[in-house]
Design a protein around this motif. Structure first.
Motif, PDB file in Angstrom:
ATOM      1  N   PRO A   1      -7.242  -0.144  -3.295  1.00  0.00           N
ATOM      2  CA  PRO A   1      -6.783  -1.847  -2.063  1.00  0.00           C
ATOM      3  C   PRO A   1      -5.740  -2.033  -2.293  1.00  0.00           C
ATOM      4  CG  PRO A   1      -7.883  -1.694  -4.421  1.00  0.00           C
ATOM      5  CD  PRO A   1      -7.610  -0.986  -4.633  1.00  0.00           C
ATOM      6  N   ALA A   2      -4.542  -2.610  -1.588  1.00  0.00           N
ATOM      7  CA  ALA A   2      -3.158  -3.257  -1.689  1.00  0.00           C
ATOM      8  C   ALA A   2      -3.618  -4.431  -3.010  1.00  0.00           C
ATOM      9  CB  ALA A   2      -3.529  -4.146  -0.839  1.00  0.00           C
ATOM     10  N   ARG A   3      -1.599  -3.782  -4.000  1.00  0.00           N
ATOM     11  CA  ARG A   3      -1.600  -4.151  -4.801  1.00  0.00           C
ATOM     12  C   ARG A   3      -0.905  -5.416  -4.735  1.00  0.00           C
ATOM     13  NH1 ARG A   3      -1.853   0.784  -4.716  1.00  0.00           N
ATOM     14  NH2 ARG A   3       0.698   0.826  -3.495  1.00  0.00           N
TER      15      ARG A   3
ATOM     16  N   TYR B   1      -5.166   6.703  14.800  1.00  0.00           N
ATOM     17  CA  TYR B   1      -5.614   6.376  14.271  1.00  0.00           C
ATOM     18  C   TYR B   1      -5.295   6.054  12.601  1.00  0.00           C
ATOM     19  CZ  TYR B   1      -9.145   4.398  17.332  1.00  0.00           C
ATOM     20  OH  TYR B   1     -10.092   3.587  18.034  1.00  0.00           O
ATOM     21  N   THR B   2      -5.211   5.347  11.831  1.00  0.00           N
ATOM     22  CA  THR B   2      -4.457   4.903  10.940  1.00  0.00           C
ATOM     23  C   THR B   2      -5.639   5.274  10.135  1.00  0.00           C
ATOM     24  OG1 THR B   2      -2.748   3.548  11.260  1.00  0.00           O
ATOM     25  CG2 THR B   2      -3.509   3.846   8.174  1.00  0.00           C
ATOM     26  N   LYS B   3      -5.600   6.826   9.217  1.00  0.00           N
ATOM     27  CA  LYS B   3      -6.386   7.159   8.537  1.00  0.00           C
ATOM     28  C   LYS B   3      -6.488   6.442   7.139  1.00  0.00           C
ATOM     29  CE  LYS B   3      -7.192  11.206  11.120  1.00  0.00           C
ATOM     30  NZ  LYS B   3      -7.152  12.727  11.572  1.00  0.00           N
ATOM     31  N   TYR B   4      -7.151   5.844   6.284  1.00  0.00           N
ATOM     32  CA  TYR B   4      -7.123   5.380   4.880  1.00  0.00           C
ATOM     33  C   TYR B   4      -8.042   6.572   3.821  1.00  0.00           C
ATOM     34  CZ  TYR B   4      -6.203   1.184   6.906  1.00  0.00           C
ATOM     35  OH  TYR B   4      -5.271   0.282   8.471  1.00  0.00           O
ATOM     36  N   TYR B   5      -7.588   6.256   2.645  1.00  0.00           N
ATOM     37  CA  TYR B   5      -8.255   7.184   1.733  1.00  0.00           C
ATOM     38  C   TYR B   5      -9.653   6.042   1.418  1.00  0.00           C
ATOM     39  CZ  TYR B   5      -4.046   8.930  -0.042  1.00  0.00           C
ATOM     40  OH  TYR B   5      -2.748  10.317  -1.011  1.00  0.00           O
TER      41      TYR B   5
ATOM     42  N   VAL C   1      -2.415  -3.506   6.377  1.00  0.00           N
ATOM     43  CA  VAL C   1      -2.350  -3.090   4.590  1.00  0.00           C
ATOM     44  C   VAL C   1      -4.346  -3.538   4.245  1.00  0.00           C
ATOM     45  CG1 VAL C   1      -0.897  -4.598   2.881  1.00  0.00           C
ATOM     46  CG2 VAL C   1       0.717  -3.804   4.711  1.00  0.00           C
ATOM     47  N   SER C   2      -4.635  -4.789   4.512  1.00  0.00           N
ATOM     48  CA  SER C   2      -5.790  -4.663   4.813  1.00  0.00           C
ATOM     49  C   SER C   2      -6.985  -3.482   4.063  1.00  0.00           C
ATOM     50  CB  SER C   2      -6.980  -5.532   5.413  1.00  0.00           C
ATOM     51  OG  SER C   2      -6.856  -5.763   6.244  1.00  0.00           O
ATOM     52  N   GLY C   3      -6.211  -2.413   4.527  1.00  0.00           N
ATOM     53  CA  GLY C   3      -7.395  -1.158   4.428  1.00  0.00           C
ATOM     54  C   GLY C   3      -6.587  -0.586   3.538  1.00  0.00           C
ATOM     55  N   GLY C   4      -5.860  -0.161   2.991  1.00  0.00           N
ATOM     56  CA  GLY C   4      -5.731   0.384   0.768  1.00  0.00           C
ATOM     57  C   GLY C   4      -4.883   1.120   1.422  1.00  0.00           C
ATOM     58  N   ASP C   5      -5.015   2.071   0.493  1.00  0.00           N
ATOM     59  CA  ASP C   5      -3.719   2.861   0.327  1.00  0.00           C
ATOM     60  C   ASP C   5      -4.218   4.278   1.462  1.00  0.00           C
ATOM     61  OD1 ASP C   5      -2.399   1.974  -1.415  1.00  0.00           O
ATOM     62  OD2 ASP C   5      -3.017   3.490  -2.829  1.00  0.00           O
ATOM     63  N   ILE C   6      -2.924   4.351   2.383  1.00  0.00           N
ATOM     64  CA  ILE C   6      -3.323   5.146   3.765  1.00  0.00           C
ATOM     65  C   ILE C   6      -2.808   6.956   3.442  1.00  0.00           C
ATOM     66  CG2 ILE C   6      -1.947   5.774   5.670  1.00  0.00           C
ATOM     67  CD1 ILE C   6      -2.043   2.847   5.719  1.00  0.00           C
TER      68      ILE C   6
ATOM     69  N   VAL D   1       0.988  -0.909   0.086  1.00  0.00           N
ATOM     70  CA  VAL D   1       0.251   0.473   0.245  1.00  0.00           C
ATOM     71  C   VAL D   1       0.892   0.974   0.082  1.00  0.00           C
ATOM     72  CG1 VAL D   1      -1.458  -1.469   1.143  1.00  0.00           C
ATOM     73  CG2 VAL D   1      -0.180  -0.179   2.622  1.00  0.00           C
ATOM     74  N   TYR D   2       0.182   2.358  -0.716  1.00  0.00           N
ATOM     75  CA  TYR D   2       1.000   4.292  -0.522  1.00  0.00           C
ATOM     76  C   TYR D   2       0.290   4.398   0.641  1.00  0.00           C
ATOM     77  CZ  TYR D   2       1.497   8.754  -2.232  1.00  0.00           C
ATOM     78  OH  TYR D   2       1.342   9.569  -1.995  1.00  0.00           O
ATOM     79  N   CYS D   3       1.442   4.964   1.495  1.00  0.00           N
ATOM     80  CA  CYS D   3       1.093   6.100   2.867  1.00  0.00           C
ATOM     81  C   CYS D   3       1.949   7.670   1.836  1.00  0.00           C
ATOM     82  CB  CYS D   3       2.225   5.905   3.608  1.00  0.00           C
ATOM     83  SG  CYS D   3       1.146   6.542   5.014  1.00  0.00           S
ATOM     84  N   HIS D   4       1.116   8.807   2.035  1.00  0.00           N
ATOM     85  CA  HIS D   4       0.951   9.506   1.397  1.00  0.00           C
ATOM     86  C   HIS D   4       2.032  11.016   2.872  1.00  0.00           C
ATOM     87  CE1 HIS D   4       0.389  12.686  -1.062  1.00  0.00           C
ATOM     88  NE2 HIS D   4       0.123  13.885  -0.183  1.00  0.00           N
ATOM     89  N   TRP D   5       1.537  10.166   4.026  1.00  0.00           N
ATOM     90  CA  TRP D   5       2.390  11.795   4.230  1.00  0.00           C
ATOM     91  C   TRP D   5       3.780  10.386   5.719  1.00  0.00           C
ATOM     92  CZ3 TRP D   5       2.226  16.643   3.246  1.00  0.00           C
ATOM     93  CH2 TRP D   5       0.459  17.313   3.187  1.00  0.00           C
ATOM     94  N   ASP D   6       4.278  11.720   6.042  1.00  0.00           N
ATOM     95  CA  ASP D   6       5.401  11.080   7.443  1.00  0.00           C
ATOM     96  C   ASP D   6       6.501   9.992   6.490  1.00  0.00           C
ATOM     97  OD1 ASP D   6       5.086  14.064   8.781  1.00  0.00           O
ATOM     98  OD2 ASP D   6       2.812  13.007   9.411  1.00  0.00           O
ATOM     99  N   GLY D   7       6.048   9.326   6.200  1.00  0.00           N
ATOM    100  CA  GLY D   7       7.590   8.010   5.284  1.00  0.00           C
ATOM    101  C   GLY D   7       8.340   7.626   6.099  1.00  0.00           C
TER     102      GLY D   7
END
Length: 144
Positions: free
Chosen positions: A85-87, A73-77, A48-53, A19-25
């Protein structure tokens, strides 16, 4: 400006989900959170099951969380109605050749160890965190 990252898990059947994560990597944020809060295969699978973050937090909830409210909490797209979803890659070799590249890449291996890619090679994330003595950004906050 965003510091983009990817978070992947090498499954026991050899496939890899990313999955991709946009912020604070960067390592002092996402790296420390992954190492300290997602150190179990079931937790990583759930993450990872929640998809991109959008923003990685110390806790997963698949109940939508407002992007406007600060929380651990993790914030998903998907909370905004985006389907990301996850690749899925058929093998680790497939993943290495075709995965989404970002500034920081994190992989939870078959051996249940977090690794980080620096553009040339994979390194043990725990070693890097300990060497730099980085602190968990959520260590003094509760999941809200």
């Amino acid at each position: 400006m965003a510091t983009r990252s990817t978070i992947a898990i090498e499954n026991l059947d050899g496939t890899v989900h990313q999955v991709y994560c946009h912020w604070d990597g960067y390592i002092s944020h996402n790296g420390v959170i992954l190492q300290t809060k997602y150190n179990d295969r079931k937790l990583v699978e759930q993450l990872v099951s929640g998809g991109d973050i959008s923003v990685l937090g110390s806790t997963v909830s698949h109940v939508p969380i407002s992007f406007d409210e600060p929380s651990a909490y993790t914030k998903y797209y998907s909370y905004r109605g985006e389907d990301c979803p996850a690749r899925v890659y058929g093998s680790f070799d497939d993943y290495e050749m075709n995965h989404q590249y970002e500034e920081y890449e994190y992989l939870f291996t078959k051996d249940n160890v977090w690794s980080v890619f620096n553009g040339n090679d994979w390194y043990d994330l725990e070693f890097i965190i300990n060497e730099e003595k980085l602190k968990d950004p959520y260590s003094e906050t509760e999941a809200a």
